[in-house]
Design a protein around this motif. Structure first.
Motif, PDB file in Angstrom:
ATOM      1  N   MET A   1       0.841  -1.196   0.000  1.00 45.25           N
ATOM      2  CA  MET A   1       0.000   0.000   0.000  1.00 45.25           C
ATOM      3  C   MET A   1       0.874   1.243   0.000  1.00 45.25           C
ATOM      4  N   GLU A   2       0.403   2.274  -0.696  1.00 47.26           N
ATOM      5  CA  GLU A   2       1.121   3.541  -0.749  1.00 47.26           C
ATOM      6  C   GLU A   2       0.154   4.673  -0.448  1.00 47.26           C
ATOM      7  N   LYS A   3       0.558   5.571   0.462  1.00 45.57           N
ATOM      8  CA  LYS A   3      -0.296   6.683   0.839  1.00 45.57           C
ATOM      9  C   LYS A   3       0.508   7.967   0.904  1.00 45.57           C
ATOM     10  N   HIS A   4      -0.188   9.082   0.657  1.00 45.90           N
ATOM     11  CA  HIS A   4       0.444  10.393   0.751  1.00 45.90           C
ATOM     12  C   HIS A   4      -0.297  11.237   1.781  1.00 45.90           C
ATOM     13  N   ALA A   5       0.455  12.031   2.530  1.00 46.26           N
ATOM     14  CA  ALA A   5      -0.129  12.889   3.560  1.00 46.26           C
ATOM     15  C   ALA A   5       0.632  14.201   3.604  1.00 46.26           C
ATOM     16  N   ASP A   6       0.155  15.120   4.412  1.00 44.90           N
ATOM     17  CA  ASP A   6       0.883  16.372   4.629  1.00 44.90           C
ATOM     18  C   ASP A   6       1.962  16.186   5.691  1.00 44.90           C
ATOM     19  N   VAL A   7       1.602  15.448   6.759  1.00 43.87           N
ATOM     20  CA  VAL A   7       2.530  15.229   7.870  1.00 43.87           C
ATOM     21  C   VAL A   7       2.437  13.777   8.338  1.00 43.87           C
ATOM     22  N   ILE A   8       3.584  13.153   8.535  1.00 40.48           N
ATOM     23  CA  ILE A   8       3.653  11.822   9.147  1.00 40.48           C
ATOM     24  C   ILE A   8       4.299  11.986  10.518  1.00 40.48           C
ATOM     25  N   ILE A   9       3.661  11.425  11.538  1.00 43.30           N
ATOM     26  CA  ILE A   9       4.209  11.455  12.896  1.00 43.30           C
ATOM     27  C   ILE A   9       4.529  10.021  13.307  1.00 43.30           C
ATOM     28  N   ILE A  10       5.792   9.787  13.649  1.00 43.32           N
ATOM     29  CA  ILE A  10       6.219   8.450  14.076  1.00 43.32           C
ATOM     30  C   ILE A  10       6.179   8.420  15.600  1.00 43.32           C
ATOM     31  N   GLY A  11       5.261   7.631  16.142  1.00 42.75           N
ATOM     32  CA  GLY A  11       5.141   7.523  17.593  1.00 42.75           C
ATOM     33  C   GLY A  11       3.939   8.284  18.122  1.00 42.75           C
ATOM     34  N   ALA A  12       3.163   7.626  19.001  1.00 45.35           N
ATOM     35  CA  ALA A  12       1.939   8.228  19.541  1.00 45.35           C
ATOM     36  C   ALA A  12       2.073   8.525  21.027  1.00 45.35           C
ATOM     37  N   GLY A  13       3.271   8.970  21.449  1.00 45.61           N
ATOM     38  CA  GLY A  13       3.449   9.426  22.817  1.00 45.61           C
ATOM     39  C   GLY A  13       2.946  10.857  22.955  1.00 45.61           C
ATOM     40  N   GLY A  29      -8.600  19.653   8.325  1.00 44.05           N
ATOM     41  CA  GLY A  29      -8.520  19.138   6.963  1.00 44.05           C
ATOM     42  C   GLY A  29      -7.120  18.738   6.541  1.00 44.05           C
ATOM     43  N   LEU A  30      -6.118  19.078   7.367  1.00 42.00           N
ATOM     44  CA  LEU A  30      -4.749  18.663   7.079  1.00 42.00           C
ATOM     45  C   LEU A  30      -4.671  17.136   7.118  1.00 42.00           C
ATOM     46  N   ARG A  31      -3.913  16.558   6.219  1.00 42.05           N
ATOM     47  CA  ARG A  31      -3.779  15.093   6.193  1.00 42.05           C
ATOM     48  C   ARG A  31      -2.612  14.686   7.097  1.00 42.05           C
ATOM     49  N   VAL A  32      -2.964  14.143   8.236  1.00 42.77           N
ATOM     50  CA  VAL A  32      -1.958  13.745   9.225  1.00 42.77           C
ATOM     51  C   VAL A  32      -2.070  12.245   9.477  1.00 42.77           C
ATOM     52  N   ILE A  33      -0.955  11.547   9.364  1.00 45.34           N
ATOM     53  CA  ILE A  33      -0.896  10.111   9.656  1.00 45.34           C
ATOM     54  C   ILE A  33       0.025   9.910  10.860  1.00 45.34           C
ATOM     55  N   MET A  34      -0.455   9.180  11.860  1.00 43.52           N
ATOM     56  CA  MET A  34       0.355   8.855  13.030  1.00 43.52           C
ATOM     57  C   MET A  34       0.550   7.339  13.067  1.00 43.52           C
ATOM     58  N   ILE A  35       1.808   6.911  13.110  1.00 50.99           N
ATOM     59  CA  ILE A  35       2.128   5.478  13.083  1.00 50.99           C
ATOM     60  C   ILE A  35       2.726   5.076  14.422  1.00 50.99           C
ATOM     61  N   GLU A  36       2.134   4.063  15.052  1.00 47.04           N
ATOM     62  CA  GLU A  36       2.529   3.627  16.393  1.00 47.04           C
ATOM     63  C   GLU A  36       2.672   2.108  16.415  1.00 47.04           C
ATOM     64  N   LYS A  37       3.801   1.631  16.957  1.00 48.18           N
ATOM     65  CA  LYS A  37       4.028   0.181  16.960  1.00 48.18           C
ATOM     66  C   LYS A  37       3.208  -0.551  18.012  1.00 48.18           C
ATOM     67  N   GLY A  38       2.695   0.186  19.004  1.00 49.96           N
ATOM     68  CA  GLY A  38       1.872  -0.435  20.036  1.00 49.96           C
ATOM     69  C   GLY A  38       0.399  -0.400  19.694  1.00 49.96           C
ATOM     70  N   ARG A  39      -0.423  -0.619  20.717  1.00 49.49           N
ATOM     71  CA  ARG A  39      -1.863  -0.729  20.543  1.00 49.49           C
ATOM     72  C   ARG A  39      -2.575   0.600  20.791  1.00 49.49           C
ATOM     73  N   SER A  40      -3.815   0.698  20.331  1.00 50.04           N
ATOM     74  CA  SER A  40      -4.657   1.840  20.672  1.00 50.04           C
ATOM     75  C   SER A  40      -4.931   1.778  22.169  1.00 50.04           C
ATOM     76  N   ILE A  41      -5.308   2.900  22.756  1.00 52.74           N
ATOM     77  CA  ILE A  41      -5.350   2.966  24.215  1.00 52.74           C
ATOM     78  C   ILE A  41      -6.366   2.025  24.834  1.00 52.74           C
ATOM     79  N   GLU A  42      -7.497   1.803  24.170  1.00 54.11           N
ATOM     80  CA  GLU A  42      -8.504   0.915  24.755  1.00 54.11           C
ATOM     81  C   GLU A  42      -8.069  -0.553  24.739  1.00 54.11           C
ATOM     82  N   ILE A 202       7.984  15.078   8.106  1.00 57.92           N
ATOM     83  CA  ILE A 202       8.005  13.869   8.930  1.00 57.92           C
ATOM     84  C   ILE A 202       8.525  14.250  10.311  1.00 57.92           C
ATOM     85  N   VAL A 203       7.818  13.801  11.343  1.00 53.71           N
ATOM     86  CA  VAL A 203       8.208  14.093  12.726  1.00 53.71           C
ATOM     87  C   VAL A 203       8.489  12.781  13.444  1.00 53.71           C
ATOM     88  N   SER A 204       9.715  12.617  13.925  1.00 53.42           N
ATOM     89  CA  SER A 204      10.029  11.476  14.786  1.00 53.42           C
ATOM     90  C   SER A 204       9.705  11.896  16.212  1.00 53.42           C
TER      91      SER A 204
END
Length: 466
Positions: A1-13, A29-42, A202-204
């Motif tokens: 899969m390939e996706k494009h966004a305005d901002v990618i954030i690595i890590g959901a701390g 309306g900004l396209r923001v993708i946040m990628i996290e190796k762990g689980r959602s909070i619930e 891209i934000v680490s």
């Protein structure tokens, strides 16, 4: 899969969360993708709370997932720029203070306790300061807002929902394998699922658990860094009565000491009144010790715990603070079957191993039930042993009883700070298009400065888009 966004954030701390929140607040309306190796909070649950034994969840829900280690921490917000990171060095003291006030307001908006410790006990704090000065300790005055472990979880759950409602795409259980760099500019990331995500910015925003990963990325793509500090030590546990004066008047006493023998900097960190000692598990099953404090009375104990951390700064050719800390923790794990080691201070001073028999007759009952009695002298270098002992003796002059024979020391507590990433005022690294924030970049060391850091970098990104 390939996706494009305005901002990618690595890590959901906290850093990543507050960055995404500010981006969407100012630019819906900004396209923001946040990628996290762990689980959602619930889906973040630790079976050990019920079983009292770690079952080896992968990834560990205590250290990874939405809100990072902050979701299950004691949830203390240090409201002074003097505590929790290096933002004042980068942004200036006044700007950091302003950003921390803004991030605090967001926590309040999402349900944080309005009570702040350390503001209304001037006479008592003056007496504590007098005793500290007499013991050659520096008391760092820092107002504290205590979220509480269970209440912090609820606050971050609301923040997760707010980001989803605003249109942030949250991708969980996904590891970023590689930051893609083309012609000296970061253009995207590749995940362990084989997916490719591209963005202008891209934000680490990885935390301590991701610091080792980011260090490897820095080496791979040529991000400039400078050697960071190594913080290693123990978690101390005493009866609440011993810490009563400090707990009631400042909640968390932040005390700094320079030891007489080696002139090493030692500090107290993360005090948990009526709390419990806990184990955290990092990549590869590495067990390190931490502490929690709950708001609800049903979870409170009779003990207070806090960390004593010895700070070491090395010169060239040293450049691996994380590996150094891990080696010490691995030694402890080796001696106690992958668990946390506990020793009385009396045995620590005598250089003898604590036994089950002596631990059972101790007045202080360990709150970490599966801790293994042992000998920390087989784990720490001599210099760190001396620093811990001298710090406890100094603290005993401020609050008598801390240096009791029965005081419990758990090892090892390590803060995995990466080499500090060299960033400018906008947190841009030496690779264009890549910004680095938070604990994993060596910029911050706690919830509040990480949150403020997220707001700051979001505004820098938005300004660059104008």
């Amino acid at each position: 899969m390939e996706k494009h966004a305005d901002v990618i954030i690595i890590g959901a701390g906290p850093g990543g969360i507050f960055c995404a929140y500010e981006l969407m607040r100012q630019r819906p309306g900004l396209r923001v993708i946040m990628i996290e190796k762990g689980r959602s909070i619930e889906k973040r649950e630790c079976p050990k709370r019920k079983t009292k034994q770690c079952v080896g969840c992968r990834p560990c829900s205590i250290t990874t997932g939405f809100a990072g280690a902050g979701a299950f921490s004691d949830g203390k917000l240090s409201l002074s720029p003097d505590v929790g990171g290096n933002l004042p060095e980068i942004l200036g003291y006044e700007e950091t203070e302003k950003l921390m006030k803004e991030s605090d307001d967001i926590y309040l908006q999402f349900g944080a306790d309005t009570n702040v410790y350390g503001l209304d006990r001037e006479a008592q704090i003056r007496e504590i300061r007098r005793k500290a000065i007499n013991a050659n300790l520096k008391l760092v005055e820092c107002p504290i807002r205590h979220l509480g472990t269970e209440e912090g979880y609820k606050i971050y759950a609301k923040l997760q929902q707010a980001l989803q409602d605003a249109g942030v795409e949250l991708i969980f259980h996904t590891m970023v394998e590689e930051i893609i760099v083309e012609n000296g500019r970061a253009t995207g990331v590749r995940t362990d699922q084989g997916d490719m995500f591209y963005a202008e910015e891209i934000v680490s925003a990885v935390g301590r658990e991701g610091a080792d990963w980011f260090k490897d990325q820095c080496e791979k793509i040529g991000i400039e860094t400078t050697p960071g500090t190594v913080d290693v030590g123990v978690r101390v546990e005493v009866r609440d009565e011993v810490m009563q004066t400090l707990n009631e008047n400042v909640y968390e006493a932040k005390l700094i000491y320079h030891t007489p023998t080696f002139d090493d900097k030692v500090r107290t960190f993360c005090t948990n009144p009526s709390g419990e000692v806990a184990a955290e598990y990092y990549e590869g099953g590495l067990a390190v010790v931490n502490g929690h404090a709950y708001k609800s009375k049903e979870y409170k104990t009779n003990n207070t715990n806090f960390a004593i951390l010895v700070s070491k700064n090395f010169t060239k050719p040293f450049k691996t603070p994380i590996a150094y800390g891990k080696k010490i923790a691995e030694l402890s794990n080796m001696l106690c079957g992958g668990k946390i080691l506990v020793q009385t201070f009396g045995d620590f001073r005598r250089g003898r191993r604590t036994t089950e028999e002596r631990l059972c007759r101790n007045n202080i009952i360990p709150t970490l039930k599966d801790a293994v009695p042992g000998d920390l002298s087989l784990v720490f270098p001599h210099r760190i042993m001396v620093a811990i002992a001298e710090m406890l003796e100094a603290l005993d002059k401020v609050t008598p009883g801390i240096a009791s024979e029965e005081t419990l020391l758990y090892g090892v507590e390590v803060k995995f700070y990466s080499n500090k990433v060299i960033v400018n005022r906008d947190f841009e690294t030496s690779i264009r298009g890549l910004r680095a924030i938070g604990d994993g970049a060596g910029v911050t060391r706690g919830l509040q400065q990480a949150s403020a850091n997220g707001i700051s970098v979001a505004r820098s990104i938005l300004k660059s888009m104008e």
